[in-house]
Write a protein that holds these residues in place. Structure first.
Motif, PDB file in Angstrom:
ATOM      1  N   ALA A 128       0.812  -1.225   0.000  1.00  0.00           N
ATOM      2  CA  ALA A 128       0.000   0.000   0.000  1.00  0.00           C
ATOM      3  C   ALA A 128       0.845   1.274   0.000  1.00  0.00           C
ATOM      4  CB  ALA A 128      -0.941  -0.005   1.198  1.00  0.00           C
ATOM      5  N   TRP A 129       1.902   1.316   0.782  1.00  0.00           N
ATOM      6  CA  TRP A 129       2.666   2.565   0.876  1.00  0.00           C
ATOM      7  C   TRP A 129       3.417   2.855  -0.427  1.00  0.00           C
ATOM      8  CZ3 TRP A 129       7.909   3.136   0.286  1.00  0.00           C
ATOM      9  CH2 TRP A 129       8.703   1.982   0.362  1.00  0.00           C
ATOM     10  N   ILE A 130       3.804   1.805  -1.154  1.00  0.00           N
ATOM     11  CA  ILE A 130       4.486   2.025  -2.433  1.00  0.00           C
ATOM     12  C   ILE A 130       3.493   2.548  -3.466  1.00  0.00           C
ATOM     13  CG2 ILE A 130       5.867   0.980  -4.252  1.00  0.00           C
ATOM     14  CD1 ILE A 130       6.839  -1.081  -2.297  1.00  0.00           C
ATOM     15  N   VAL A 131       2.272   1.989  -3.467  1.00  0.00           N
ATOM     16  CA  VAL A 131       1.226   2.479  -4.360  1.00  0.00           C
ATOM     17  C   VAL A 131       0.910   3.941  -4.056  1.00  0.00           C
ATOM     18  CG1 VAL A 131      -1.169   2.192  -5.079  1.00  0.00           C
ATOM     19  CG2 VAL A 131       0.247   0.179  -4.670  1.00  0.00           C
ATOM     20  N   ALA A 184      -3.522  10.479  -0.089  1.00  0.00           N
ATOM     21  CA  ALA A 184      -2.664   9.444   0.493  1.00  0.00           C
ATOM     22  C   ALA A 184      -3.477   8.500   1.376  1.00  0.00           C
ATOM     23  CB  ALA A 184      -1.551  10.097   1.307  1.00  0.00           C
ATOM     24  N   PHE A 185      -4.373   9.061   2.178  1.00  0.00           N
ATOM     25  CA  PHE A 185      -5.246   8.223   3.000  1.00  0.00           C
ATOM     26  C   PHE A 185      -6.102   7.313   2.113  1.00  0.00           C
ATOM     27  CE2 PHE A 185      -4.714  11.109   6.748  1.00  0.00           C
ATOM     28  CZ  PHE A 185      -4.454  10.116   7.683  1.00  0.00           C
ATOM     29  N   GLY A 186      -6.590   7.860   0.997  1.00  0.00           N
ATOM     30  CA  GLY A 186      -7.439   7.076   0.112  1.00  0.00           C
ATOM     31  C   GLY A 186      -6.719   5.871  -0.474  1.00  0.00           C
ATOM     32  N   THR A 187      -5.470   6.048  -0.916  1.00  0.00           N
ATOM     33  CA  THR A 187      -4.724   4.915  -1.468  1.00  0.00           C
ATOM     34  C   THR A 187      -4.401   3.887  -0.382  1.00  0.00           C
ATOM     35  OG1 THR A 187      -2.637   6.129  -1.207  1.00  0.00           O
ATOM     36  CG2 THR A 187      -3.735   6.277  -3.343  1.00  0.00           C
ATOM     37  N   LEU A 188      -4.155   4.374   0.834  1.00  0.00           N
ATOM     38  CA  LEU A 188      -3.889   3.449   1.938  1.00  0.00           C
ATOM     39  C   LEU A 188      -5.154   2.681   2.323  1.00  0.00           C
ATOM     40  CD1 LEU A 188      -1.572   5.689   4.153  1.00  0.00           C
ATOM     41  CD2 LEU A 188      -0.893   3.687   2.820  1.00  0.00           C
ATOM     42  N   VAL A 189      -6.314   3.366   2.262  1.00  0.00           N
ATOM     43  CA  VAL A 189      -7.582   2.682   2.534  1.00  0.00           C
ATOM     44  C   VAL A 189      -7.801   1.572   1.517  1.00  0.00           C
ATOM     45  CG1 VAL A 189     -10.096   2.954   2.421  1.00  0.00           C
ATOM     46  CG2 VAL A 189      -8.734   4.578   3.729  1.00  0.00           C
ATOM     47  N   ARG A 190      -7.567   1.886   0.244  1.00  0.00           N
ATOM     48  CA  ARG A 190      -7.756   0.861  -0.785  1.00  0.00           C
ATOM     49  C   ARG A 190      -6.782  -0.296  -0.577  1.00  0.00           C
ATOM     50  NH1 ARG A 190     -10.539  -0.960  -5.506  1.00  0.00           N
ATOM     51  NH2 ARG A 190      -9.715  -3.068  -5.376  1.00  0.00           N
ATOM     52  N   GLY A 191      -5.554   0.022  -0.136  1.00  0.00           N
ATOM     53  CA  GLY A 191      -4.593  -1.033   0.154  1.00  0.00           C
ATOM     54  C   GLY A 191      -5.048  -1.919   1.303  1.00  0.00           C
ATOM     55  N   ALA A 192      -5.640  -1.303   2.333  1.00  0.00           N
ATOM     56  CA  ALA A 192      -6.147  -2.080   3.463  1.00  0.00           C
ATOM     57  C   ALA A 192      -7.278  -3.003   3.028  1.00  0.00           C
ATOM     58  CB  ALA A 192      -6.625  -1.132   4.565  1.00  0.00           C
ATOM     59  N   ASP A 194      -7.700  -4.243  -0.033  1.00  0.00           N
ATOM     60  CA  ASP A 194      -7.105  -5.315  -0.840  1.00  0.00           C
ATOM     61  C   ASP A 194      -6.483  -6.392   0.043  1.00  0.00           C
ATOM     62  OD1 ASP A 194      -7.865  -4.076  -3.149  1.00  0.00           O
ATOM     63  OD2 ASP A 194      -5.912  -3.173  -3.550  1.00  0.00           O
ATOM     64  N   THR A 195      -5.796  -5.952   1.092  1.00  0.00           N
ATOM     65  CA  THR A 195      -5.158  -6.906   1.993  1.00  0.00           C
ATOM     66  C   THR A 195      -6.193  -7.754   2.723  1.00  0.00           C
ATOM     67  OG1 THR A 195      -3.268  -5.424   2.317  1.00  0.00           O
ATOM     68  CG2 THR A 195      -3.614  -7.137   3.966  1.00  0.00           C
ATOM     69  N   ALA A 196      -7.285  -7.107   3.151  1.00  0.00           N
ATOM     70  CA  ALA A 196      -8.296  -7.810   3.945  1.00  0.00           C
ATOM     71  C   ALA A 196      -9.119  -8.782   3.108  1.00  0.00           C
ATOM     72  CB  ALA A 196      -9.209  -6.801   4.639  1.00  0.00           C
ATOM     73  N   VAL A 197      -9.485  -8.368   1.892  1.00  0.00           N
ATOM     74  CA  VAL A 197     -10.395  -9.204   1.095  1.00  0.00           C
ATOM     75  C   VAL A 197      -9.659 -10.119   0.129  1.00  0.00           C
ATOM     76  CG1 VAL A 197     -12.139  -7.399   1.249  1.00  0.00           C
ATOM     77  CG2 VAL A 197     -10.730  -7.565  -0.819  1.00  0.00           C
ATOM     78  N   GLY A 198      -8.344  -9.945   0.010  1.00  0.00           N
ATOM     79  CA  GLY A 198      -7.568 -10.768  -0.911  1.00  0.00           C
ATOM     80  C   GLY A 198      -7.761 -12.268  -0.730  1.00  0.00           C
ATOM     81  N   PRO A 199      -7.746 -12.761   0.509  1.00  0.00           N
ATOM     82  CA  PRO A 199      -7.940 -14.216   0.707  1.00  0.00           C
ATOM     83  C   PRO A 199      -9.368 -14.681   0.449  1.00  0.00           C
ATOM     84  CG  PRO A 199      -6.785 -13.198   2.572  1.00  0.00           C
ATOM     85  CD  PRO A 199      -7.366 -12.092   1.751  1.00  0.00           C
ATOM     86  N   TYR A 200     -10.293 -13.732   0.209  1.00  0.00           N
ATOM     87  CA  TYR A 200     -11.694 -14.100   0.022  1.00  0.00           C
ATOM     88  C   TYR A 200     -12.203 -13.533  -1.312  1.00  0.00           C
ATOM     89  CZ  TYR A 200     -10.880 -14.517   5.020  1.00  0.00           C
ATOM     90  OH  TYR A 200     -10.341 -14.819   6.242  1.00  0.00           O
ATOM     91  N   ILE A 209     -16.125  -2.350   2.001  1.00  0.00           N
ATOM     92  CA  ILE A 209     -15.895  -1.123   2.758  1.00  0.00           C
ATOM     93  C   ILE A 209     -15.809  -1.401   4.255  1.00  0.00           C
ATOM     94  CG2 ILE A 209     -18.311  -0.478   3.131  1.00  0.00           C
ATOM     95  CD1 ILE A 209     -15.414   1.844   2.048  1.00  0.00           C
ATOM     96  N   ALA A 210     -16.417  -2.482   4.709  1.00  0.00           N
ATOM     97  CA  ALA A 210     -16.342  -2.833   6.131  1.00  0.00           C
ATOM     98  C   ALA A 210     -14.920  -3.199   6.539  1.00  0.00           C
ATOM     99  CB  ALA A 210     -17.293  -3.994   6.436  1.00  0.00           C
ATOM    100  N   HIS A 211     -14.073  -3.488   5.555  1.00  0.00           N
ATOM    101  CA  HIS A 211     -12.688  -3.871   5.837  1.00  0.00           C
ATOM    102  C   HIS A 211     -11.713  -2.725   5.565  1.00  0.00           C
ATOM    103  CE1 HIS A 211     -13.828  -8.159   6.192  1.00  0.00           C
ATOM    104  NE2 HIS A 211     -14.672  -7.897   5.215  1.00  0.00           N
ATOM    105  N   ALA A 212     -12.240  -1.508   5.454  1.00  0.00           N
ATOM    106  CA  ALA A 212     -11.390  -0.372   5.106  1.00  0.00           C
ATOM    107  C   ALA A 212     -10.423   0.005   6.223  1.00  0.00           C
ATOM    108  CB  ALA A 212     -12.249   0.834   4.736  1.00  0.00           C
ATOM    109  N   GLY A 213     -10.772  -0.282   7.461  1.00  0.00           N
ATOM    110  CA  GLY A 213      -9.883   0.016   8.578  1.00  0.00           C
ATOM    111  C   GLY A 213     -10.034   1.433   9.102  1.00  0.00           C
ATOM    112  N   ALA A 214      -9.155   1.778  10.037  1.00  0.00           N
ATOM    113  CA  ALA A 214      -9.268   3.049  10.754  1.00  0.00           C
ATOM    114  C   ALA A 214      -8.953   4.254   9.879  1.00  0.00           C
ATOM    115  CB  ALA A 214      -8.324   3.034  11.963  1.00  0.00           C
ATOM    116  N   LEU A 215      -8.277   4.059   8.742  1.00  0.00           N
ATOM    117  CA  LEU A 215      -7.898   5.189   7.900  1.00  0.00           C
ATOM    118  C   LEU A 215      -9.078   5.746   7.100  1.00  0.00           C
ATOM    119  CD1 LEU A 215      -4.494   3.874   6.481  1.00  0.00           C
ATOM    120  CD2 LEU A 215      -4.846   5.530   8.323  1.00  0.00           C
ATOM    121  N   ASP A 216     -10.163   5.008   7.041  1.00  0.00           N
ATOM    122  CA  ASP A 216     -11.296   5.441   6.227  1.00  0.00           C
ATOM    123  C   ASP A 216     -11.948   6.699   6.787  1.00  0.00           C
ATOM    124  OD1 ASP A 216     -13.154   5.207   4.106  1.00  0.00           O
ATOM    125  OD2 ASP A 216     -14.614   4.327   5.471  1.00  0.00           O
TER     126      ASP A 216
END
Length: 304
Positions: A128-131, A184-192, A194-200, A209-216
């Motif tokens: 996420a931080w590289i994106v 920057a927050f928006g790209t980090l939210v999208r990264g969070a 992706d990380t959360a829903v990737g295995p599913y 959106i429920a997996h967006a995390g605290a940065l949302d």
């Protein structure tokens, strides 16, 4: 004027690249090509899993995602060539103006850095931080190109000493800085997400959106703050710079784009994150940054 037209074309092409990048992210195509700079070991990717060279897992091949990512890379190369042409034109037509050709060369160097960061994005599997760095650097390139274009149009413009224009410039700079942080927050939210829903992979988009995390939350709050700051810019333009059509135009554009950014954000949050809205949301934020950049450049100079 030839340089100014070419620089403007290059700026518009950079926005196309941002839009394609948003499409890559929305479609989950960021790893459509698992290697870099080639794609599945070739300069032109295959169209069938059966055509993959040895060493690549056929289960990872998705022809749509592969070609979306491949087109993204082709657009990036085209942007590099356009900016190189912009550099050459700036040296030919504005070799005595360091601001013009210096900004053009800086943009060209940053495009090369963007290519290197793009390789790191693939290497680190969309960390996420590289994106985020990748996206913010694109905004810096836009700023440099707009600066070069504006300066070429008005090479003899004098810096303003009007305190009202300076206050408008300061307010614009603060608004732009807040927008950068929000982006920057928006790209980090999208990264969070992706990380959360990737295995599913079968998880419905409406639940992402429920997996967006605290940065949302700060991302949403900053969108509202940016909107009200944009409204303040329109108010200042009408109250203190009524005769300056350029300031009126760009502050109004910024306010409209800030409104559209909120609408697209609400659509993502409450309409199940429709894929088509994601690149729109990203491009609107980028256009808003461009409108604020032009507002700042106009406010910085004495009116003509």
């Amino acid at each position: 004027m030839r340089f100014a037209r070419l620089a403007l074309l290059t700026t518009l092409a950079t926005y196309v690249l941002i839009a394609v990048g948003g499409l890559v992210r929305a479609s989950g195509s960021g790893l459509g090509c698992p290697d870099w700079p080639k794609c599945f070991g070739g300069w032109i990717p295959p169209t069938r899993a059966e055509d993959l060279p040895a060493g690549f897992d056929r289960a990872l091949f998705n022809v749509t995602q592969t070609w979306i990512e491949y087109v993204n890379r082709l657009v990036g190369v085209a942007i590099g060539l356009l900016i190189f042409a912009t550099v050459v034109s700036s040296i030919i037509h504005h070799r005595r103006d360091l601001r013009v050709w210096g900004a053009s060369i800086a943009a060209f160097v940053l495009v090369a850095v963007e290519g290197w960061i793009g390789a790191k994005v693939v290497e680190h599997e969309l960390r996420a931080w590289i994106v985020t760095v990748h996206m913010l650097l694109a905004l810096v390139i836009v700023l440099l190109l707009l600066f070069a274009t504006h300066t070429a149009h008005a090479p003899d413009a004098r810096r303003t000493h009007d305190p009202q224009r300076r206050r408008t410039l300061l307010l614009t700079a603060v608004t732009g800085a807040l927008l950068v942080v929000q982006t920057a927050f928006g790209t980090l939210v999208r990264g969070a997400i992706d990380t959360a829903v990737g295995p599913y992979p079968t998880l419905p988009r409406a639940e992402w959106i429920a997996h967006a995390g605290a940065l949302d939350l700060p991302h949403r709050q900053l969108a509202v703050v940016v909107f009200f700051f944009s409204v303040a810019l329109v108010w200042r333009a009408r109250r203190h710079h009524a005769s300056d059509r350029a300031l009126s135009t760009w502050t109004t554009a910024a306010c409209g784009l800030a409104s559209l950014q909120i609408v697209s954000g609400l659509s993502l949050a409450y309409l199940g994150m429709p894929a088509v809205v994601q690149p729109v949301h990203l491009v609107v934020a980028s256009l808003l940054f461009g409108a604020l950049s032009l507002t700042a450049l106009v406010a910085r100079d004495e009116p003509r």
